[in-house]
Design a protein around this motif. Structure first.
Motif, PDB file in Angstrom:
ATOM      1  N   GLY A 149     -11.558 -44.244 -76.336  1.00  0.00           N
ATOM      2  CA  GLY A 149     -12.322 -43.789 -77.486  1.00  0.00           C
ATOM      3  C   GLY A 149     -11.691 -44.138 -78.683  1.00  0.00           C
ATOM      4  O   GLY A 149     -10.410 -44.597 -79.034  1.00  0.00           O
ATOM      5  N   PHE A 150     -11.964 -43.455 -79.923  1.00  0.00           N
ATOM      6  CA  PHE A 150     -11.492 -43.651 -81.121  1.00  0.00           C
ATOM      7  C   PHE A 150     -10.081 -43.426 -81.418  1.00  0.00           C
ATOM      8  O   PHE A 150      -9.191 -44.171 -81.932  1.00  0.00           O
ATOM      9  CB  PHE A 150     -12.326 -42.939 -82.266  1.00  0.00           C
ATOM     10  N   GLY A 151      -9.505 -42.195 -81.012  1.00  0.00           N
ATOM     11  CA  GLY A 151      -8.158 -41.756 -81.538  1.00  0.00           C
ATOM     12  C   GLY A 151      -7.287 -43.049 -80.966  1.00  0.00           C
ATOM     13  O   GLY A 151      -6.257 -43.248 -81.385  1.00  0.00           O
ATOM     14  N   ALA A 152      -7.543 -43.179 -79.634  1.00  0.00           N
ATOM     15  CA  ALA A 152      -6.491 -43.809 -79.023  1.00  0.00           C
ATOM     16  C   ALA A 152      -6.510 -45.209 -79.572  1.00  0.00           C
ATOM     17  O   ALA A 152      -5.376 -45.900 -79.723  1.00  0.00           O
ATOM     18  CB  ALA A 152      -6.773 -44.241 -77.533  1.00  0.00           C
ATOM     19  N   ALA A 153      -7.665 -45.860 -79.951  1.00  0.00           N
ATOM     20  CA  ALA A 153      -7.818 -47.145 -80.543  1.00  0.00           C
ATOM     21  C   ALA A 153      -7.248 -47.188 -81.636  1.00  0.00           C
ATOM     22  O   ALA A 153      -6.601 -48.112 -82.312  1.00  0.00           O
ATOM     23  CB  ALA A 153      -9.280 -47.588 -80.492  1.00  0.00           C
ATOM     24  N   MET A 154      -7.274 -46.072 -82.641  1.00  0.00           N
ATOM     25  CA  MET A 154      -6.885 -46.172 -84.033  1.00  0.00           C
ATOM     26  C   MET A 154      -5.244 -45.971 -83.951  1.00  0.00           C
ATOM     27  O   MET A 154      -4.480 -46.518 -84.635  1.00  0.00           O
ATOM     28  CB  MET A 154      -7.348 -44.756 -84.628  1.00  0.00           C
ATOM     29  N   ALA A 186      -7.090 -36.414 -80.346  1.00  0.00           N
ATOM     30  CA  ALA A 186      -6.421 -36.937 -78.952  1.00  0.00           C
ATOM     31  C   ALA A 186      -7.463 -36.936 -77.967  1.00  0.00           C
ATOM     32  O   ALA A 186      -7.127 -37.846 -76.782  1.00  0.00           O
ATOM     33  CB  ALA A 186      -5.318 -35.988 -78.701  1.00  0.00           C
ATOM     34  N   GLU A 187      -8.667 -36.239 -78.112  1.00  0.00           N
ATOM     35  CA  GLU A 187      -9.500 -36.227 -76.863  1.00  0.00           C
ATOM     36  C   GLU A 187     -10.845 -37.283 -77.321  1.00  0.00           C
ATOM     37  O   GLU A 187     -10.858 -37.522 -78.525  1.00  0.00           O
ATOM     38  CB  GLU A 187     -10.051 -34.688 -76.949  1.00  0.00           C
ATOM     39  N   ASP A 188     -11.214 -37.820 -76.283  1.00  0.00           N
ATOM     40  CA  ASP A 188     -12.267 -38.789 -76.416  1.00  0.00           C
ATOM     41  C   ASP A 188     -13.480 -38.139 -76.352  1.00  0.00           C
ATOM     42  O   ASP A 188     -14.029 -37.324 -75.363  1.00  0.00           O
ATOM     43  CB  ASP A 188     -12.298 -39.962 -75.363  1.00  0.00           C
ATOM     44  N   ASP A 189     -14.266 -38.079 -77.528  1.00  0.00           N
ATOM     45  CA  ASP A 189     -15.620 -37.436 -77.400  1.00  0.00           C
ATOM     46  C   ASP A 189     -16.959 -38.066 -77.008  1.00  0.00           C
ATOM     47  O   ASP A 189     -17.856 -37.827 -77.034  1.00  0.00           O
ATOM     48  CB  ASP A 189     -15.925 -37.035 -79.057  1.00  0.00           C
ATOM     49  N   GLY A 190     -16.473 -39.395 -76.412  1.00  0.00           N
ATOM     50  CA  GLY A 190     -17.557 -40.146 -75.813  1.00  0.00           C
ATOM     51  C   GLY A 190     -18.352 -41.171 -76.539  1.00  0.00           C
ATOM     52  O   GLY A 190     -19.117 -41.828 -76.015  1.00  0.00           O
ATOM     53  N   SER A 191     -18.219 -40.818 -77.974  1.00  0.00           N
ATOM     54  CA  SER A 191     -19.106 -41.576 -78.874  1.00  0.00           C
ATOM     55  C   SER A 191     -18.274 -43.258 -78.943  1.00  0.00           C
ATOM     56  O   SER A 191     -17.453 -43.346 -78.735  1.00  0.00           O
ATOM     57  CB  SER A 191     -19.033 -41.238 -80.385  1.00  0.00           C
ATOM     58  N   ARG A 192     -19.127 -44.267 -78.973  1.00  0.00           N
ATOM     59  CA  ARG A 192     -18.894 -45.740 -79.130  1.00  0.00           C
ATOM     60  C   ARG A 192     -19.536 -46.277 -80.210  1.00  0.00           C
ATOM     61  O   ARG A 192     -19.993 -47.537 -80.115  1.00  0.00           O
ATOM     62  CB  ARG A 192     -19.045 -46.407 -77.717  1.00  0.00           C
ATOM     63  N   ASP A 193     -19.598 -45.635 -81.252  1.00  0.00           N
ATOM     64  CA  ASP A 193     -20.347 -46.183 -82.525  1.00  0.00           C
ATOM     65  C   ASP A 193     -19.755 -46.373 -83.724  1.00  0.00           C
ATOM     66  O   ASP A 193     -20.239 -46.674 -84.822  1.00  0.00           O
ATOM     67  CB  ASP A 193     -21.725 -45.425 -82.601  1.00  0.00           C
TER      68      ASP A 193
END
Length: 283
Positions: A149-154, A186-193
């Motif tokens: 998810g977003f946080g880890a990628a950022m 820190a948590e993945d919210d499941g979105s991939r947009d």
């Protein structure tokens, strides 16, 4: 005034900031994944010129008909059609980051539409001497986004984009700061947009520029780099692109987002940046 333009696969939103009296060409300000709001401060310092800003496809107010990645070729075609809607040009273009990659693709295909292009820190990783390591690091960021998810990628994106010097082999395996430490979820919210990770990052950095066409173009191409970003990937890529064009980059005040006045947590030097841009455009 805000307008919309239908293009293949998307509807683009763009804003025309009309000058009362202006004999100069339209000044088009573009980014990616930055939308028109990112150029508020810079456009406000060019009230003597008609300035056009826009939201790239799939970003902000510009909607796409489907999902998947967008390519620099698609963005370049969108810009070609946008300039056509504005009267056909030639226009002057200030392009930042991924927008600079897209603008270079535009000039390679439609040089007659652009008088002067100022391309500020294009993340053209293919032009780097360490391109294999840099491209591998970007691919790892995108894999991280798909998986975590977003946080880890950022967290990984910041590690790569702020690194000074060449990207070492195996950079993907090195530890990075935790997303929460950087102010990201820190948590993945499941979105991939996310428009950068899901749509533009891979295609932008992996794009191979047509330097032969760019060198042959009648367009005056100026590559800009930040005074405070020396050694970072986008700065190094800008230097590499300028070298391939046989020119010297122009140093702009501040960093990668030097034209911002505090938006997105990146306070630059918009007064100094605008003064440099004005000088470059009038040279």
């Amino acid at each position: 005034m805000t307008h919309t333009l239908e293009v293949p696969g998307a509807t683009l939103a763009y804003d025309v900031h009309q000058a009362e009296t202006d004999d100069a060409p339209i000044l088009l300000m573009i980014g990616s994944p930055m939308d028109a709001t990112g150029f508020t401060a810079l456009a406000g310092r060019f009230r003597d010129r008609t300035v056009v800003t826009y939201d790239p496809r799939g970003i902000g107010r510009s909607e796409r008909d489907g999902g998947g990645e967008s390519t620099p070729e698609q963005h370049a075609d969108d810009l070609h059609r946008l300039i056509g809607a504005l009267g056909g040009g030639p226009v002057d273009v200030f392009a930042s980051s991924g927008g600079a990659v897209n603008a270079l693709a535009l000039v390679a295909r439609h040089p007659e539409q652009v008088r002067t292009l100022v391309a500020h820190e294009p993340p053209a990783a293919q032009a780097l001497p360490d391109r294999e390591q840099a491209l591998a690091a970007v691919a790892d960021i995108c894999r991280t986004y798909d998986r975590d998810g977003f946080g880890a990628a950022m967290a990984k994106f910041i590690a790569v984009s702020s690194l000074r010097g060449e990207v070492p082999a195996g950079f993907a395996d090195l530890p990075v700061q935790k997303p929460g430490e950087l102010g990201f979820p820190a948590e993945d919210d499941g979105s991939r947009d996310d428009p950068m990770f899901a749509q533009n990052l891979m295609t932008c950095t992996h794009y191979e520029h047509d330097f032969e066409a760019l060198r042959a173009a009648p367009t005056r191409i100026v590559i800009g780099v930040g005074a405070e970003s020396e050694g970072e990937l986008a700065h190094r890529a800008g230097v590499a692109v300028a070298a391939r064009l046989g020119t010297e980059p122009v140093v702009f005040p501040s960093h990668h987002g030097g034209f911002l006045d505090g938006q997105f947590g990146m306070a630059g030097d918009p007064d100094g940046f605008a003064a440099t841009l004005r000088r470059v455009l009038s040279a």
